[in-house]
Design a protein around this motif. Structure first.
Motif, PDB file in Angstrom:
ATOM      1  N   GLY A 177      88.372  48.609   5.348  1.00 58.18           N
ATOM      2  CA  GLY A 177      88.023  47.406   6.091  1.00 58.18           C
ATOM      3  C   GLY A 177      86.925  47.673   7.098  1.00 58.18           C
ATOM      4  N   PHE A 178      87.104  47.107   8.280  1.00 58.78           N
ATOM      5  CA  PHE A 178      86.061  47.227   9.311  1.00 58.78           C
ATOM      6  C   PHE A 178      86.731  47.268  10.674  1.00 58.78           C
ATOM      7  N   TYR A 199      80.188  46.643   3.831  1.00 60.17           N
ATOM      8  CA  TYR A 199      81.528  46.052   3.685  1.00 60.17           C
ATOM      9  C   TYR A 199      81.385  44.533   3.695  1.00 60.17           C
ATOM     10  N   GLY A 250      90.147  44.944  10.816  1.00 57.82           N
ATOM     11  CA  GLY A 250      90.419  43.924   9.806  1.00 57.82           C
ATOM     12  C   GLY A 250      90.131  44.443   8.411  1.00 57.82           C
ATOM     13  N   ALA A 251      90.495  43.629   7.420  1.00 51.23           N
ATOM     14  CA  ALA A 251      90.282  44.014   6.020  1.00 51.23           C
ATOM     15  C   ALA A 251      90.066  42.763   5.183  1.00 51.23           C
ATOM     16  N   PHE A 262      81.206  37.583   5.643  1.00 49.35           N
ATOM     17  CA  PHE A 262      80.340  38.407   6.487  1.00 49.35           C
ATOM     18  C   PHE A 262      80.091  39.733   5.791  1.00 49.35           C
ATOM     19  N   ALA A 273      89.703  36.422  10.601  1.00 50.20           N
ATOM     20  CA  ALA A 273      90.926  37.044  11.127  1.00 50.20           C
ATOM     21  C   ALA A 273      91.477  37.992  10.071  1.00 50.20           C
ATOM     22  N   MET A 325      94.240  43.545  13.160  1.00 51.27           N
ATOM     23  CA  MET A 325      95.038  43.923  14.306  1.00 51.27           C
ATOM     24  C   MET A 325      94.177  44.268  15.511  1.00 51.27           C
ATOM     25  N   VAL A 344      79.124  43.849   6.836  1.00 57.05           N
ATOM     26  CA  VAL A 344      78.862  44.910   7.809  1.00 57.05           C
ATOM     27  C   VAL A 344      78.040  45.988   7.108  1.00 57.05           C
ATOM     28  N   PHE A 353      87.906  37.792  14.991  1.00 58.92           N
ATOM     29  CA  PHE A 353      86.568  38.222  15.413  1.00 58.92           C
ATOM     30  C   PHE A 353      85.579  37.100  15.149  1.00 58.92           C
ATOM     31  N   LEU A 379      84.040  47.273  -0.319  1.00 54.38           N
ATOM     32  CA  LEU A 379      83.131  48.275   0.236  1.00 54.38           C
ATOM     33  C   LEU A 379      82.220  48.833  -0.858  1.00 54.38           C
ATOM     34  N   GLU A 438      93.676  35.048  16.679  1.00 52.99           N
ATOM     35  CA  GLU A 438      93.314  36.445  16.934  1.00 52.99           C
ATOM     36  C   GLU A 438      92.425  36.914  15.801  1.00 52.99           C
TER      37      GLU A 438
END
Lengths: 123, 123, 123
Positions: free
Chosen positions: B34-35, A120, B122-123, A35, C123, B1, A37, C35, A2, C33
């Motif tokens: 994280g995000f 992030y 997520g992180a 990615f 993930a 999660m 954010v 994104f 971050l 699981e």
């Protein structure tokens, strides 16, 4: 990873190109493929990725934001909500992917103020 | 999660503050930095992060969504598409970062209905 | 995992359903699981998730994009900025979650052209 990017806006409304600051955050993260954010924690500011404003045919978000309001005086908080506080990009070869002419812009709708942008970078 | 947040909307159109539910999902994930991806799997509902609606100067997305339609009767699916089904935020110290006055809103455009919100942390 | 989806648009403006291509990218990633980030690296194209255009009550983004412009001739770069270059979804059981009727659309505003869509699955 971050990163916080600090900005001092100079006028009541402005679109500030923050592409270089975002790319620097991506570079510092060390992420090669992943990615990013970009989040704006202000209710009268926003972020948008679009064609560079340096060209004559640049997008005119300001005109459109006023046009969508019946009173033609769209409040700063509505403008921020419409442009949105978040953008997400992909990272390839250690850089955020941007097409020819695409740039990342911070939109100020209630300046001048000290502002923060969160970037992030994940993988 | 991944967390599913269940909502029962009560009127045909409403903006529901789901900030507390999202923050709880972030807390339960155990992610410190994280995000968070917020996704609405409905074609007549949406999510937006903006200034609290508790204040008199709140954003007026509903007025603008009608104003942008030549007929002044924007269909529910177009409203949902314009507000968008996704928002993404950043997580710091175990909480989604929100500026002063920023809140997360679920927009219902075809209620009342049982609705679901996905929050992926997520992180 | 990052996937590039190649598209050849056929007309000046079009909305192309790329749901199957995105679901294939998610399947190939092996993520069960997580994104998915969908990014469009073009300043005259965009992505949006909304109700299927196959139905008569489909969203009319094109009409609205013209309606918001005082001149009723919104430039391609402004349209792309308003629809936005990014969408993010959640992945459950190896598939991007989409509600009944929700589909992913690539918006072309300056075709026909060869276009690329990035899909990052994490993930």
């Amino acid at each position: 990873m971050l990163k916080k990017i600090h900005i001092r806006t100079k006028t009541h409304e402005e679109a500030r190109d923050i592409t270089d600051e975002v790319q620097q955050a991506v570079a510092e993260s060390g992420v090669r493929e992943g990615f990013v954010v970009i989040y704006i924690p202000h209710d009268a500011a926003a972020v948008s990725i679009h064609r560079t404003l340096a060209e004559a045919d640049a997008p005119q978000l300001d005109r459109m934001l006023d046009a969508v309001n019946p009173d033609r005086e769209t409040p700063e908080y509505t403008k921020a909500a419409f442009v949105a506080p978040t953008e997400v990009g992909v990272v390839v070869d250690g850089r955020m992917v941007l097409g020819d002419g695409q740039r990342v812009y911070f939109y100020e709708f209630d300046g001048p103020q000290d502002r923060v942008v969160y970037a992030y970078v994940g993988a």
